[in-house]
Every structure is written in structure tokens, then in C-alpha cells.
Design an enzyme around this catalytic site. Structure first.
Site, PDB file in Angstrom:
ATOM      1  N   LYS A  40      31.251  44.943  44.419  1.00  0.00           N
ATOM      2  CA  LYS A  40      30.503  44.458  45.592  1.00  0.00           C
ATOM      3  C   LYS A  40      31.393  43.707  46.565  1.00  0.00           C
ATOM      4  O   LYS A  40      31.047  43.548  47.733  1.00  0.00           O
ATOM      5  CB  LYS A  40      29.424  43.467  45.126  1.00  0.00           C
ATOM      6  CG  LYS A  40      28.362  44.072  44.269  1.00  0.00           C
ATOM      7  CD  LYS A  40      27.851  43.050  43.244  1.00  0.00           C
ATOM      8  CE  LYS A  40      27.010  43.739  42.189  1.00  0.00           C
ATOM      9  NZ  LYS A  40      26.886  42.961  40.955  1.00  0.00           N
TER      10      LYS A  40
ATOM     11  N   LYS B 224      37.867  36.077  38.593  1.00  0.00           N
ATOM     12  CA  LYS B 224      36.966  35.392  39.539  1.00  0.00           C
ATOM     13  C   LYS B 224      37.544  34.045  39.950  1.00  0.00           C
ATOM     14  O   LYS B 224      37.377  33.620  41.097  1.00  0.00           O
ATOM     15  CB  LYS B 224      35.565  35.231  38.944  1.00  0.00           C
ATOM     16  CG  LYS B 224      34.888  36.583  38.685  1.00  0.00           C
ATOM     17  CD  LYS B 224      33.493  36.709  39.262  1.00  0.00           C
ATOM     18  CE  LYS B 224      33.162  38.184  39.472  1.00  0.00           C
ATOM     19  NZ  LYS B 224      31.875  38.618  39.111  1.00  0.00           N
TER      20      LYS B 224
ATOM     21  N   LYS C 294      38.529  48.441  40.394  1.00  0.00           N
ATOM     22  CA  LYS C 294      37.203  49.007  40.127  1.00  0.00           C
ATOM     23  C   LYS C 294      36.300  48.838  41.345  1.00  0.00           C
ATOM     24  O   LYS C 294      36.489  47.896  42.137  1.00  0.00           O
ATOM     25  CB  LYS C 294      36.575  48.370  38.884  1.00  0.00           C
ATOM     26  CG  LYS C 294      36.074  46.971  39.075  1.00  0.00           C
ATOM     27  CD  LYS C 294      35.087  46.567  37.974  1.00  0.00           C
ATOM     28  CE  LYS C 294      34.401  45.274  38.399  1.00  0.00           C
ATOM     29  NZ  LYS C 294      33.109  45.024  37.868  1.00  0.00           N
TER      30      LYS C 294
HETATM   31  P1  ATP Z   1      31.402  42.546  40.841  1.00  0.00           P
HETATM   32  O1  ATP Z   1      31.285  43.579  41.898  1.00  0.00           O
HETATM   33  O2  ATP Z   1      31.231  41.147  41.328  1.00  0.00           O
HETATM   34  O3  ATP Z   1      32.593  42.729  39.953  1.00  0.00           O
HETATM   35  P2  ATP Z   1      29.807  44.085  39.218  1.00  0.00           P
HETATM   36  O4  ATP Z   1      29.531  45.141  40.162  1.00  0.00           O
HETATM   37  O5  ATP Z   1      30.779  44.284  38.100  1.00  0.00           O
HETATM   38  O6  ATP Z   1      30.147  42.739  39.936  1.00  0.00           O
HETATM   39  P3  ATP Z   1      28.087  43.237  37.242  1.00  0.00           P
HETATM   40  O7  ATP Z   1      26.756  42.601  37.181  1.00  0.00           O
HETATM   41  O8  ATP Z   1      29.238  42.395  36.843  1.00  0.00           O
HETATM   42  O9  ATP Z   1      28.390  43.754  38.626  1.00  0.00           O
HETATM   43  O10 ATP Z   1      28.081  44.583  36.397  1.00  0.00           O
HETATM   44  C1  ATP Z   1      26.899  45.240  36.019  1.00  0.00           C
HETATM   45  C2  ATP Z   1      27.189  46.384  35.099  1.00  0.00           C
HETATM   46  O11 ATP Z   1      27.854  47.426  35.816  1.00  0.00           O
HETATM   47  C3  ATP Z   1      28.105  46.034  33.929  1.00  0.00           C
HETATM   48  O12 ATP Z   1      27.671  46.728  32.781  1.00  0.00           O
HETATM   49  C4  ATP Z   1      29.448  46.521  34.372  1.00  0.00           C
HETATM   50  O13 ATP Z   1      30.261  46.860  33.280  1.00  0.00           O
HETATM   51  C5  ATP Z   1      29.083  47.755  35.166  1.00  0.00           C
HETATM   52  N1  ATP Z   1      30.060  48.062  36.203  1.00  0.00           N
HETATM   53  C6  ATP Z   1      30.425  47.248  37.219  1.00  0.00           C
HETATM   54  N2  ATP Z   1      31.341  47.845  38.011  1.00  0.00           N
HETATM   55  C7  ATP Z   1      31.558  49.071  37.477  1.00  0.00           C
HETATM   56  C8  ATP Z   1      32.391  50.174  37.840  1.00  0.00           C
HETATM   57  N3  ATP Z   1      33.147  50.106  38.906  1.00  0.00           N
HETATM   58  N4  ATP Z   1      32.352  51.273  37.073  1.00  0.00           N
HETATM   59  C9  ATP Z   1      31.550  51.353  36.001  1.00  0.00           C
HETATM   60  N5  ATP Z   1      30.733  50.353  35.589  1.00  0.00           N
HETATM   61  C10 ATP Z   1      30.727  49.220  36.317  1.00  0.00           C
END
Ligand code: ATP
Ligand code: LTN
Length: 348
Positions: A215, A130, A212
């Protein structure tokens, strides 16, 4: 869901052992919930509320580590409350709350900042990631994020923390902080374990299968609010590979795009990877990509419709998060009082 095999050395030391095992997790309302959030952790939460004492929250304080538009943040928090319920979290069976409604999170967060080392925070992958994406705003909150996350968790003395693979490191540092604190003051915190799904733990971006799903790249990301036509468009454009056979085969290292689609299709339909390979044998990607899109449309349709219905009933949503904050505060304040006493703060 496959449980992580971590030795829980101090669990039995706490004198707050609950009758049912406890779970806690949260998601940041930093954007619309997406398929990675859903197929990773969220989809498994409704199964857990039958067996465990569960706490689920909107990590709104964490979201402030990246600059937000205030009205949009408020709207997303409410949408996320509705989506949690629409995904199957029955508020009668679990506790749903908004992090900032329980001041003990910020209060314990400060204490834990003082038991978390600069060096260990510097090693956090999410911080490095980040910080490189928001070079103009590398704030102290972004750096100390894991200590606040440890506070979120440890306040509730949970046994398990169900998250996606990318959060493993944060659960590990939480365990280290808890063990460090318990080592000084005795058994104050239960040391929790990460609980990570086998299929869906890391859903990759549709247009960049090396990263991954997130958002921050909307074309590669399917949100729970996306309309069917948007979902279909994103899947039809999904990056696969230039393999001349164009065969649907699960091989993450060689064929990351196709393997990601197989993973999504498996998670959405419950089919095994082998069955999927057989189903699409000799068909190429032209048939496969829309089939995955359709499975996801059907998976998400009831969630989207129920979310829209719930969002029209603001007073119901308010009653859910108010009751949740009350229950969560009761529990959290008990742990906070114990911590304050242990470190030597004078009781009011
Ligand atoms: P960002 O998009 O900013 O990286 P994020 O989508 O990871 O944010 P978080 O609040 O950080 O959102 O994650 C929420 C939950 O979803 C966490 O348990 C995280 O491990 C899971 N998660 C996030 N992205 C993935 C993914 N691509 N695949 C599986 N699990 C995910
Ligand atoms: N950092 C988490 C969100 C989060 C969380 C938590 C998850 C904040 N506090 C406590 C589990 C338990 C993320 O998913 N990015």
C-alpha cells in the site's frame, strides 16, 4: 494451495479439539486491499469456508502502530468488511469480525507480551522494515506487534493460518510463544501452522519488482477499488527489463518484472507458466502487459461492483460484524479465561 510442512507437536494435546479443522486470518485496514493481499491469501479463503471452521477479521488494532487519520480508518474498516464478503466470504458460512470488537485480543496480547522476549522481537523483519520507514514513530506497539498477532491467533485455537509469504516469520514466533506457554502451563494453546499459497505468495510491485506490492507505493500497487483505466495504466507502465529479445519467460532472478507479471497472469487466469510463455512467444512486452491488465480488470470487476453495492447497505454490514463479534467473543473468552486461570489471576 500448498500447505506448509511444519510439525504440529502440540495440536493433539489440547482438549478443545473441534469437529472441523479451524482457520483464522486477518488483514490490516491500513490502506485499500490490493492485488497482493488478494492473490496471496484472500482469494483462497472462500474455498476454505466449505471445509474448515473459519474466522476472518479486520486487524484494526494492529493498524494503530502507524499513525492513522481516524475518519479514514473507520471508512477503510467498513470497506474491508464489504470486500471480504464481495470476495466470496459468505457470512453464513464463516465468522467475520473486527478485532477491536473482541477485547480478548488486547487482553491476551498483554499476557503474551510477558512471554515474548525482547531479543526475538528485535529480529522481526517487519519491525525492522517499518521502523526504518517511520523513524519519527518507532512506538512500543510496532515492536510488540507479533505478540498481539499471536494472541489474535491463539485465542481461536486454529489449526491453520492462511497468509502471504511475508507473514511466515510472524506465524513462526506465534508457534514459539505457544510452545513456551504450553511448556510452562500444560496444553493451553493449539500450535498452528502457516498455510501459504504456492502461486501468489509474494506479488511484487509493478514499478519496483524488487519489493513486494504494498500500500505504501500506490503506482506499483493495484487495489481492489481501482477503476479499469487505472489498472490498465499501471500494467502498461509496469517495469519489465531491457532484455533485447523482450521474451516472456519465467525467470525470477534474471527477469523479476516479467516473472511477476507472469505470476499475476497465471493467478488471474489459472494458466500454467509454460502455457503463458507459449501464448506470448515472439510477441514482446507490448502485447503482454495489456493482456495481464485486462485479465486483472476482469478478475476484480465483480468484486468492485459487489463492494459498492454492499457499502450502500450499512445495516447489513453492521449485522454481519455484530454477529461475528458475538461468536468470536464467545470462543475467545473461553481461551482467555483458561489463560488467566493458568497464570494465577483471581477469577472475578
Ligand atoms: P503493507 O502494504 O503495509 O506492507 P500489507 O499489504 O502487507 O501491508 P497486511 O495486512 O500486512 O498488508 O497483509 C495482509 C495479508 O496479505 C498477509 O497475509 C500478507 O502476507 C499478504 N500480503 C501482503 N502483501 C502481499 C504481496 N505483495 N503478495 C502476496 N501476499 C501479500
Ligand atoms: N500481521 C498480519 C495481519 C494480522 C494477522 C493476524 C494475520 C494481524 N493478526 C493474525 C493472520 C493472523 C499482516 O498481514 N500484516
Amino acid at each position: 494451495m500448498e500447505q506448509e510442512k511444519n510439525m504440529n507437536t502440540s495440536a493433539e494435546n489440547t482438549n478443545q479439539k473441534p469437529a472441523r479443522k479451524r482457520m483464522l486470518s486477518g488483514i490490516q485496514p491500513s490502506g485499500d486491499l490490493h492485488l497482493g493481499n488478494y492473490l496471496g491469501p484472500l482469494r483462497h479463503w472462500p474455498e476454505m469456508i466449505e471445509e474448515y471452521d473459519c474466522y476472518f477479521f479486520m486487524a484494526d488494532l494492529h493498524t494503530l502502530t502507524v499513525r492513522q487519520e481516524p475518519a479514514a480508518l473507520r471508512r477503510r474498516v467498513l470497506t474491508q468488511v464489504a470486500q471480504y464478503i464481495a470476495c466470496g466470504l459468505d457470512p453464513e458460512k464463516c465468522t467475520i469480525f473486527i478485532q477491536s470488537h473482541v477485547p480478548a485480543h488486547a487482553q491476551l496480547g498483554w499476557v503474551l507480551d510477558c512471554y515474548t522476549m525482547f531479543g526475538e522481537l528485535s529480529r522481526m523483519t517487519q519491525f525492522k522494515d517499518k521502523a526504518s520507514k517511520h523513524k519519527d514513530n518507532i512506538n512500543a506497539g510496532l515492536f510488540t506487534y507479533p505478540a498481539l498477532m499471536a494472541a489474535d491467533i491463539l485465542l481461536y485455537q486454529p489449526d491453520y493460518v492462511p497468509v502471504g509469504e511475508d507473514q511466515r516469520q510472524h506465524v513462526e514466533i506465534c508457534r514459539d510463544i505457544a510452545e513456551r506457554f504450553n511448556g510452562i502451563y500444560g496444553p493451553v494453546f493449539r500450535v498452528p501452522e502457516a498455510y501459504i499459497a504456492k502461486v501468489g505468495a509474494r506479488i511484487m510491485s509493478l514499478n519496483d519488482p524488487g519489493s513486494k506490492m504494498s500500500k505504501s507505493n500506490l503506482e506499483g500497487c493495484v487495489t481492489l477499488a481501482d477503476k479499469p483505466e487505472d489498472i490498465m495504466r499501471k500494467f502498461k507502465r509496469a517495469i519489465t527489463d531491457s532484455d533485447t529479445e523482450r521474451c516472456v519467460r519465467y525467470a525470477p532472478a534474471e527477469k523479476p518484472g516479467v516473472s511477476n507479471l507472469i505470476q499475476i497472469y497465471a493467478a488471474a487466469t489459472g494458466k500454467s507458466y509454460e502455457d503463458i510463455e507459449k501464448e506470448f512467444e515472439g510477441m514482446g512486452y507490448g502485447k503482454f502487459k495489456p493482456a495481464v491488465g485486462e485479465a486483472v480488470v476482469e478478475l476484480l470487476r465483480p468484486i468492485r461492483e459487489e463492494t459498492e453495492r454492499l457499502l450502500a447497505d450499512k445495516s447489513y454490514l453492521e449485522s454481519v460484524y455484530r454477529a461475528g463479534a458475538e461468536k468470536a467473543s464467545y470462543f475467545a473468552n473461553k481461551t482467555l479465561a483458561k489463560v488467566y486461570k493458568k497464570v494465577g489471576l483471581v477469577a472475578r
